[in-house]
Write a protein that holds these residues in place. Structure first.
Motif, PDB file in Angstrom:
ATOM      1  N   SER A  24       0.824  -1.354  -0.031  1.00  0.00           N
ATOM      2  CA  SER A  24       0.056   0.022  -0.101  1.00  0.00           C
ATOM      3  C   SER A  24       0.869   1.153  -0.166  1.00  0.00           C
ATOM      4  O   SER A  24       2.135   1.194   0.429  1.00  0.00           O
ATOM      5  CB  SER A  24      -0.835  -0.039   1.309  1.00  0.00           C
ATOM      6  OG  SER A  24      -0.122   0.150   2.388  1.00  0.00           O
ATOM      7  N   LYS A  64      -0.070   4.782   1.040  1.00  0.00           N
ATOM      8  CA  LYS A  64      -1.294   5.800   1.623  1.00  0.00           C
ATOM      9  C   LYS A  64      -0.682   7.161   1.689  1.00  0.00           C
ATOM     10  O   LYS A  64       0.413   7.393   2.394  1.00  0.00           O
ATOM     11  CB  LYS A  64      -1.773   5.502   2.955  1.00  0.00           C
ATOM     12  CG  LYS A  64      -2.691   4.027   2.459  1.00  0.00           C
ATOM     13  CD  LYS A  64      -3.339   3.634   4.032  1.00  0.00           C
ATOM     14  CE  LYS A  64      -4.386   2.503   3.761  1.00  0.00           C
ATOM     15  NZ  LYS A  64      -5.254   2.182   4.943  1.00  0.00           N
ATOM     16  N   LEU A 104      -5.737  -0.364  -1.123  1.00  0.00           N
ATOM     17  CA  LEU A 104      -5.932   0.890  -1.303  1.00  0.00           C
ATOM     18  C   LEU A 104      -6.749   1.810  -0.206  1.00  0.00           C
ATOM     19  O   LEU A 104      -7.509   1.185   0.697  1.00  0.00           O
ATOM     20  CB  LEU A 104      -7.043   1.397  -2.516  1.00  0.00           C
ATOM     21  CG  LEU A 104      -6.675   0.553  -3.578  1.00  0.00           C
ATOM     22  CD1 LEU A 104      -7.684   0.681  -4.886  1.00  0.00           C
ATOM     23  CD2 LEU A 104      -5.305   0.991  -4.244  1.00  0.00           C
ATOM     24  N   SER A 129     -11.806  10.355   0.055  1.00  0.00           N
ATOM     25  CA  SER A 129     -11.746   8.919  -0.236  1.00  0.00           C
ATOM     26  C   SER A 129     -11.756   8.412  -1.513  1.00  0.00           C
ATOM     27  O   SER A 129     -10.993   7.704  -2.219  1.00  0.00           O
ATOM     28  CB  SER A 129     -12.458   7.921   0.903  1.00  0.00           C
ATOM     29  OG  SER A 129     -12.015   8.163   2.405  1.00  0.00           O
ATOM     30  N   ILE A 184      -9.184   6.669  -3.827  1.00  0.00           N
ATOM     31  CA  ILE A 184      -9.571   5.083  -4.214  1.00  0.00           C
ATOM     32  C   ILE A 184     -10.246   4.850  -5.557  1.00  0.00           C
ATOM     33  O   ILE A 184      -9.843   4.309  -6.206  1.00  0.00           O
ATOM     34  CB  ILE A 184     -10.289   4.758  -3.034  1.00  0.00           C
ATOM     35  CG1 ILE A 184      -9.433   4.634  -1.704  1.00  0.00           C
ATOM     36  CG2 ILE A 184     -10.647   3.220  -3.303  1.00  0.00           C
ATOM     37  CD1 ILE A 184     -10.480   4.581  -0.400  1.00  0.00           C
ATOM     38  N   GLY A 224      -6.181  -2.135  -7.438  1.00  0.00           N
ATOM     39  CA  GLY A 224      -6.742  -2.431  -6.359  1.00  0.00           C
ATOM     40  C   GLY A 224      -7.391  -3.615  -5.899  1.00  0.00           C
ATOM     41  O   GLY A 224      -8.136  -3.997  -6.672  1.00  0.00           O
ATOM     42  N   VAL A 242      -9.685  -2.484   0.274  1.00  0.00           N
ATOM     43  CA  VAL A 242     -10.180  -1.123   0.153  1.00  0.00           C
ATOM     44  C   VAL A 242     -10.398  -0.920   1.736  1.00  0.00           C
ATOM     45  O   VAL A 242     -10.935  -1.614   2.373  1.00  0.00           O
ATOM     46  CB  VAL A 242     -11.259  -0.751  -0.584  1.00  0.00           C
ATOM     47  CG1 VAL A 242     -11.589   0.874   0.123  1.00  0.00           C
ATOM     48  CG2 VAL A 242     -10.579  -0.697  -2.079  1.00  0.00           C
TER      49      VAL A 242
END
Length: 690
Positions: free
Chosen positions: A212, A214, A244, A259, A263, A272, A275
């Motif tokens: 990931s 982020k 994700l 978000s 995403i 992805g 989630v």
């Protein structure tokens, strides 16, 4: 590999194809491959509260959560994961558990023997962050990699022995000093941080890994995931599944919009495999939002209309280049005319028409053409407040820049700065007024004898952008394109139309137009944030107009509420994509067992007192783990450092270390005031003089 191949980051830019990731086994619920995109979330109860953790986990599972993450900041919490797991299994719940690890390798090694998956953060797993710049020679840097290898190998070997999966989860705000010193605060630094750990896993023949990238900044987050996919392929590494998430997304509508921008943009391109939507709300509120995002793609491939491949625009590759990239030929035809850098933000070049394009921020156009009637006070729904007492308008920070009234022009004088668009026939019938700007269909525009001398708005979709239409746009400096689609694969088709304009050198401003059917407001929030936000992240779009299908029995009040929601949504998307800041931004973590105060309540309190500070970014973090690093680019930080104790930050510098919680918000405001960024809030009745 040529420069064309180096831009490849997804299976297709023009049709929906999900990336084929390696299957990773997490308990009895595999991830990746052709398995469904999974939903996960994280508990907020103290990990030492066994029954509280179990009850919260059961609520999360009931809400649709398929993996549950629990923090294990030290050995005692890691050990208590066993008790939580036993109690869940006793109650018939077999949900795979994930231990969240940051600073403590020994806790990770213990947890890996108990739960189905561990998450490690390469930014602080074996490094201590001191925000120092360190110059390394290549030999010294390689020595640091060897030090990491020695600390990390035991965990890898335990995971192999116990069949435990691992997520290597890079966070933008917690990159190590070593990575920052060599790569800077960049998507490349995020990717390299993960790859250092991943290469060790592969050297140990351990492949049960999820990755990931982020960030709270959606531009950085999307660029990092794309670059990760490209780097994995370039190095010949396994196509590991992707988890994700936009970290510290916030709460309520803003958290959902942010978000979806991050995403949703990746899901549109088939990236992805799992989630997590991070909201500053109870964790059971997260899974339904994630599911709503994911479910949009269940039948996307079957529902989408085919569109022309990118290479149809112009020949950009020689036979030699195609031969050189033969191994990538199935993807190159879809990427070779890509006129944007998918790994770095650059806004599309456009010339200025009125206040659209050029250096202007993206504008908001409100479609009020279907209101049953229109009076002064009704413009409040698009951010323009009318005072009958003063007989004047006051625009708030979410005031639309344009309104579209169709066949019924406004019968009164508009507020200063608000511009009105009308249908072409209404413009002609009204005497071609200078203060009305015509909106034309493509067929009307092609033969129009009369045009406005300053601005003419033209509807186009991908199909109508023929060579003749493009030439007409090229020679008309007054034309503004309103770009729309009825393709279920909406964002990629509009993006495809932008690429066509760019490949033909068209610089006219473009407004993104999306219309949605009657559906739940939250669906419209998520879908619009995905469709429009994904384009804005690539620097595409000089404006946005959102609308919904006409309700046959809707009354005036229903329409006003709907328009107010769409107007706020438009500004929210622009802010989430970091292209127009119109309100305060809150970078608040979703809470977990490490949190040292009530995050939702504190966030709401800070918001009530600061939500008028346009463009100011405030980080609200429950603990030092999600402290100065995780809030990355926040202007100010409010961080829990102990029970009832708060640290206040300016950027990443701590200003006050141990402020009593009851005084911390006042002290935060004082800090903002010291910097000259505080303004007193204006009450609504004062704004309009009521």
């Amino acid at each position: 590999m040529s420069t064309y191949a180096s831009k490849i980051y997804c299976p297709s830019l023009t049709e929906y194809k999900r990336r084929e990731a390696r299957v990773v086994n997490i308990g009895d619920l595999p991830l990746g491959g052709s398995y469904p995109i999974r939903v996960q979330s994280m508990t907020t109860v103290d990990t030492m509260d066994t029954l509280g953790s179990v009850e919260e986990t059961l609520r999360m599972v009931a809400a649709g959560c398929e993996y549950v993450r629990i923090t294990a900041p030290s050995m005692k919490e890691a050990q208590n994961l066993l008790e939580i797991r036993k109690e869940l299994r006793k109650r018939g719940c077999t949900v795979p558990l994930i231990a969240d690890i940051h600073f403590t390798p020994n806790a990770a090694e213990l947890a890996a023997r108990i739960v189905e998956k561990v998450r490690v953060n390469p930014g602080n797993y074996v490094d201590k962050k001191k925000f120092q710049t360190i110059e390394y020679t290549d030999a010294e840097y390689q020595g640091e990699i060897e030090r990491i290898r020695e600390r990390f190998r035991p965990l890898v070997q335990i995971c192999k022995e116990y069949g435990t999966a691992m997520r290597i989860g890079t966070n933008h705000g917690s990159l190590s000093d070593r990575i920052l010193s060599r790569y800077g605060d960049t998507p490349l630094g995020m990717v390299e941080s993960a790859l250092e750990f991943l290469r060790i896993c592969e050297d140990e023949n351990y492949y049960n890994v999820v990755l990931s990238m982020k960030a709270s900044n959606t531009q950085v987050m999307v660029q990092a995931y794309r670059l990760l996919v490209q780097k994995l392929a370039a190095e010949g590494l396994q196509p590991y599944p992707l988890h994700l998430g936009v970290t510290e997304a916030g709460e309520a509508e803003d958290g959902r919009i942010k978000s979806a921008v991050g995403i949703g943009t990746l899901l549109e391109d088939g990236l992805g495999d799992t989630v997590r939507v991070s909201l500053t709300e109870p964790p059971e509120a997260e899974a339904p939002v994630a599911r709503m995002l994911i479910d949009r793609y269940t039948n996307r491939a079957a529902e989408a209309k085919p569109m022309m491949p990118l290479a149809n625009d112009q020949l950009t590759m020689s036979n030699e280049q195609l031969k050189d990239d033969q191994a990538h030929s199935s993807l190159l035809i879809d990427h070779c005319s890509l006129p944007v850098d998918p790994f770095q933000y650059h806004r599309r070049h456009s010339h200025e028409v009125l206040n659209l394009g050029g250096q202007n921020v993206p504008r908001v156009l409100a479609d009020i053409s279907r209101l049953p009637q229109l009076e002064y006070a009704d413009l409040r729904c698009v951010g323009h407040l009318y005072s009958a007492f003063l007989d004047k308008f006051q625009m708030n920070d979410l005031g639309a820049d344009f309104i579209y009234t169709g066949q019924r022009p406004v019968p009164f004088m508009l507020p200063n700065g608000l511009k009105e668009l009308v249908d072409y026939t209404a413009w002609l019938d009204g005497g071609k007024r200078d203060d009305h700007y015509p909106v034309l269909t493509q067929s009307e525009y092609a033969v129009a004898a009369a045009k406005h001398p300053e601005a003419n708005f033209v509807f186009h979709n991908l199909e109508s952008l023929t060579t003749a239409a493009l030439e007409q746009l090229r020679h008309d400096r007054t034309a503004v394109v309103i770009l729309y689609t009825d393709n279920a694969h909406a964002m990629p088709e509009i993006r495809r139309a932008f690429f066509r304009l760019m490949n033909f050198g068209i610089t006219n401003p473009v407004i993104i137009n999306r219309q949605y059917p009657e559906q739940a407001p939250e669906q419209t929030q998520l879908y619009a944030a995905t469709d429009v936000g994904g384009l804005l992240l690539d620097g595409l779009g000089d404006g946005v107009v959102l609308s919904t299908e006409k309700l046959p029995d809707a009354d005036q009040q229903t329409w006003l509420q709907r328009l107010d929601g769409l107007n706020q949504l438009s500004f929210g998307i622009l802010q989430a994509a970091r292209t127009r800041m119109s309100k305060t931004e809150y970078i608040s973590c979703p809470s977990c067992g490490r949190t040292l105060f009530d995050l939702p309540e504190t966030t709401a309190m800070i918001r009530r007192r600061t939500d008028h500070l346009k463009g100011v970014k405030i980080g609200i973090m429950g603990c030092i783990v999600n402290g100065p690093g995780e809030m990355a680019d926040a202007d100010y930080g409010y961080v829990g450092v102990g029970r009832g104790k708060i640290a206040l930050y300016r950027g990443q510098e701590v200003i006050k270390k141990s402020v009593p919680e009851e005084a911390a918000v006042d002290e935060l405001i004082n800090l903002i005031r010291e910097d000259g960024r505080w303004v007193e809030p204006v009450k609504l009745e004062e704004q309009v003089g009521a």
